[in-house]
Design a protein around this motif. Structure first.
Motif, mmCIF file in Angstrom:
data_model
loop_
_atom_site.group_PDB
_atom_site.id
_atom_site.type_symbol
_atom_site.label_atom_id
_atom_site.label_comp_id
_atom_site.label_asym_id
_atom_site.label_seq_id
_atom_site.Cartn_x
_atom_site.Cartn_y
_atom_site.Cartn_z
ATOM 1 N N ALA A 155 40.847 42.435 42.882
ATOM 2 C CA ALA A 155 41.862 41.699 41.398
ATOM 3 C C ALA A 155 40.983 42.599 40.140
ATOM 4 O O ALA A 155 41.003 41.603 39.188
ATOM 5 N N TYR A 156 41.520 43.601 40.271
ATOM 6 C CA TYR A 156 40.952 44.002 38.793
ATOM 7 C C TYR A 156 41.642 44.065 37.452
ATOM 8 O O TYR A 156 40.599 43.760 36.523
ATOM 9 N N ASN A 157 43.042 43.136 37.602
ATOM 10 C CA ASN A 157 43.006 43.074 36.814
ATOM 11 C C ASN A 157 43.185 41.447 36.013
ATOM 12 O O ASN A 157 43.145 41.643 35.146
ATOM 13 N N LYS A 158 42.456 40.939 37.349
ATOM 14 C CA LYS A 158 41.172 39.704 36.463
ATOM 15 C C LYS A 158 40.448 39.725 35.515
ATOM 16 O O LYS A 158 40.147 39.011 34.977
ATOM 17 N N ILE A 159 39.987 41.240 36.181
ATOM 18 C CA ILE A 159 38.678 40.693 36.238
ATOM 19 C C ILE A 159 38.618 41.404 34.226
ATOM 20 O O ILE A 159 38.026 41.370 33.443
ATOM 21 N N ALA B 276 39.379 39.214 32.222
ATOM 22 C CA ALA B 276 38.344 37.694 31.928
ATOM 23 C C ALA B 276 37.714 38.321 30.647
ATOM 24 O O ALA B 276 36.816 37.736 30.170
ATOM 25 N N SER C 272 34.944 36.922 42.408
ATOM 26 C CA SER C 272 34.816 36.892 43.786
ATOM 27 C C SER C 272 37.130 38.123 43.673
ATOM 28 O O SER C 272 37.328 38.516 44.598
ATOM 29 N N SER C 273 37.282 38.189 42.211
ATOM 30 C CA SER C 273 37.906 39.421 41.835
ATOM 31 C C SER C 273 37.714 40.541 42.516
ATOM 32 O O SER C 273 38.226 41.827 42.633
ATOM 33 N N GLU D 36 38.012 41.282 46.278
ATOM 34 C CA GLU D 36 40.015 41.059 46.131
ATOM 35 C C GLU D 36 40.262 42.631 46.397
ATOM 36 O O GLU D 36 41.187 42.694 46.339
ATOM 37 N N ASP E 118 33.951 33.485 39.806
ATOM 38 C CA ASP E 118 35.080 33.793 39.504
ATOM 39 C C ASP E 118 35.626 35.927 39.352
ATOM 40 O O ASP E 118 36.238 36.250 40.289
ATOM 41 N N LEU E 119 35.115 36.463 38.625
ATOM 42 C CA LEU E 119 34.506 38.235 38.922
ATOM 43 C C LEU E 119 33.923 38.348 39.921
ATOM 44 O O LEU E 119 34.576 39.717 40.634
#
Length: 277
Positions: A166-170, A173, A160-161, A164, A157-158
């Motif tokens: 998608a730094y906010n997701k990292i 996490a 993939s983020s 993308e 998942d990391l």
């Protein structure tokens, strides 16, 4: 026959001694005794070199299963300890030594309860070090059914983020890591991600409200934000409510255009063309 028997008994004695030392290592590591843990790991690494059943020899000794299992556990603790000490080079060396016990020895000894944790830890280390090609190479060595394990799936998942952007997701996490053992590498990854976000902010905004900056960086407004801003060399506006990344500049007007210079250049070009023709 007698010499062979003596050798077998010697291995059994070494194995029994190593098991006792391993028990001490497990207790020292659990207690957070770094000095004793490091000492016992060194002792055990020397001890297991006497085991003939270990890679690359793989001799079929009567105690082969015990030898392989013990050596695997020593290297597992060595890897975890290196990570806890933030020694990334040692963590990589130890995992490289451990890898054959997860792949080549898969049918020789029972699965390790720590295998998924350490496999995920290795994947996370490669991500943090931006070794994406090696990350995917390691991933190909992991059985597909293991990809759904919490530790491995977290790293997938990391990755993939990251791809993308998608730094906010990292950053989010980091509050949901599957084990405290991942904290060191997640701290490093978060620092890298925040630097990327900050660089984007500097390019995208001339000035930015401090509350918005804290939200984008996922840091607390106040001391934590100020420390980060100081590291980046950011300057606050006079009233302290915003960071100024670029000074406002007035749009160009007719007075700024060097008209006489342009006229002279145009006349020069016309004369040159006339001469050529």
């Amino acid at each position: 026959f007698e010499g062979h028997s003596d050798g077998r008994f010697s291995v059994m004695a070494d194995l029994a001694s190593a098991k006792k030392t391993l028990d001490g290592l497990v207790k020292a590591y659990a207690a957070g005794d770094a000095a004793k843990t490091a000492s016992l790991i060194g002792t055990l690494k020397v001890a297991i070199t006497a085991f003939p059943a270990l890679p690359p020899l793989f001799e079929q000794t009567p105690t082969a299963t015990d030898e392989l299992t013990l050596a695997r556990e020593v290297l597992e603790h060595a890897t975890l300890f290196a990570v806890s000490q933030q020694d990334d080079a040692a963590a990589e060396r130890n995992f490289n030594q451990l890898r054959p016990y997860y792949s080549d020895c898969a049918g020789m000894i029972p699965p390790s309860p720590r295998q998924a944790l350490l496999t995920g830890l290795n994947l996370l280390r490669l991500l943090v070090q931006n070794r994406i090609a090696e990350f995917h190479t390691e991933l190909e060595l992991i059985p597909p059914e293991a990809h759904t394990d919490t530790h491995v799936a977290f790293c997938l998942d990391l990755e993939s983020s990251l791809m993308e952007g998608a730094y906010n997701k990292i950053l989010a996490a980091s509050t949901a890591i599957p084990t405290p053992d991942y904290a060191h590498f997640m701290t490093m990854l978060n620092a890298t991600v925040r630097d990327e976000i900050a660089a984007c902010m500097e390019r995208a905004y001339k000035h930015l409200n401090t509350n918005d900056a804290a939200r984008l960086l996922s840091v607390k407004h106040g001391k934590e934000l100020d420390e980060f801003a100081n590291e980046r060399g950011w300057v606050k506006r006079g009233d302290g409510t915003a960071f100024v990344f670029r000074e406002e500049t007035a749009p160009p007007n007719a007075k700024d255009i060097p008209s006489m210079q342009l006229i002279n250049q145009t006349l020069l070009y016309a004369k040159e063309l006339e001469r050529i023709v």
